[in-house]
Scaffold this active site. Structure first.
Site, PDB file in Angstrom:
ATOM      1  N   CYS A  88      -7.420   0.626   4.078  1.00  0.00           N
ATOM      2  CA  CYS A  88      -7.862   1.405   3.023  1.00  0.00           C
ATOM      3  C   CYS A  88      -8.571   2.672   3.500  1.00  0.00           C
ATOM      4  O   CYS A  88      -9.541   2.591   4.456  1.00  0.00           O
ATOM      5  CB  CYS A  88      -9.122   0.222   2.406  1.00  0.00           C
ATOM      6  N   CYS A 235      -7.510   7.584  -3.411  1.00  0.00           N
ATOM      7  CA  CYS A 235      -7.028   6.549  -2.588  1.00  0.00           C
ATOM      8  C   CYS A 235      -6.461   7.194  -1.411  1.00  0.00           C
ATOM      9  O   CYS A 235      -5.179   7.908  -1.501  1.00  0.00           O
ATOM     10  CB  CYS A 235      -5.812   5.694  -3.437  1.00  0.00           C
TER      11      CYS A 235
END
Ligand code: PYC
Length: 307
Positions: A88, A235
């Site tokens: 992530c 992201c």
């Protein structure tokens, strides 16, 4: 009563809940084994930490562990409301800010072990963090699916630490006021990929779908994440996956900065360096601490593991 200490932050609007080392004692010699231990032994508390009433679909959690490599400051297993997450990008920036807040790191290079490989982060004096992500690559180019109500959708299946479907055609008008529509569209695309048996390498589940605006100056994205929420940040792993394809198509040069804007307007700056079989992306952004909390899990609470 179980007590779990966490520190919350957001990176470009996307929240990260960092579970401090030792609070969830994951076992395993590798980070992949520790991720599997999370699923096997701590799935309830994992869900309870990020689902309602303590969280919401948008939350990404990160459990800190001792490192497995000599260079790393710590290990990390990321998770969402529906299960573990490979890597992530926004979360890594959140962890670095959390470690800085705790006085555990100072500006310089910080190495973290994750289940999908080692990542390095360069923390600057002003709090900006440049994440050197795992190797990213395009696995399948120009995959076509026919999606009811949308028509022909063309995209790449790419890895950026998670599996993405990078939608190239059609482009969509991307704005926060359209978040519900964009969630429906990307969910339909993901369902069609599943129905058609389209996966990443080794049957890797494509659990993120990335849509783009038609703008040619600064690209804006909308990223559907596991659990049906959308990323408020641009992201980090999705930007890595996208840049791998742009580099492969000679649309991005090595080291060239690329601005990726999110549906909320926040930005990451990315770039790549070529490597065997793909690229090594760098994603830069910054996080802000929002809370230090202790969550309580009562044995007699029927909803202790969330909704
Ligand atoms: O920044 O890589 C990322 C990410 C994945 C899911 C939510 N954010």
């Amino acid at each position: 009563m179980k007590r779990i200490r966490v520190i919350d932050s957001h990176t470009g609007g996307e929240p990260t809940r960092v579970v401090l080392e030792g609070e969830i004692p994951l076992q395993g010699a590798t980070m992949a084994e520790r991720r599997d231990d999370l699923v096997a032994r701590f799935d309830g508390v994992r869900a309870g930490l990020v689902r309602e009433p303590r969280g919401a679909d948008v939350w990404v959690g990160a459990i800190l562990t001792p490192p497995v490599s000599a260079e790393a400051v710590c290990g990390v297993v990321f998770f969402t409301t529906v299960g573990p997450l490979g890597m992530c990008g926004h979360g890594t920036i959140g962890i670095v800010e959390t470690l800085r807040h705790l006085g555990r790191v100072s500006p310089g290079v910080i190495t973290l072990d994750t289940p999908v490989g080692q990542v390095r982060a360069l923390l600057h004096e002003d709090g900006r963090v440049e994440v050197s992500n795992v190797k990213s690559y395009r696995y399948r180019k120009d995959v076509e699916v026919d999606v009811e109500g949308i028509g022909k959708v063309v995209g790449d299946v790419s890895w950026g630490g998670n599996w993405f479907f990078i939608v190239k055609e059609p482009r969509f008008e991307i704005s926060l006021s359209r978040a519900k529509d964009l969630t429906d569209i990307s969910t339909q695309i993901q369902a069609e990929l599943n129905r058609a048996g389209i996966t990443g390498k080794d049957q890797g589940v494509i659990d993120h779908v990335e849509l783009f605006s038609p703008d040619s100056d600064v690209s804006t994205n909308f990223v559907l994440c596991p659990g049906g929420s959308y990323d408020r940040s641009p992201c980090g792993t999705g930007t890595s996956a996208k840049l791998a394809g742009l580099y492969a198509d000679c649309k991005l040069a090595a080291g060239e900065p690329y601005i990726q804007k999110s549906v909320t307007g926040s930005e990451f700056i990315g770039s790549v360096q070529p490597c065997e079989g793909g690229v090594l992306p760098t994603i830069a952004g910054r996080a802000y601490i929002t809370a230090e909390s202790t969550y309580l899990f009562s044995e007699d609470d029927p909803l202790r593991n969330g909704l």
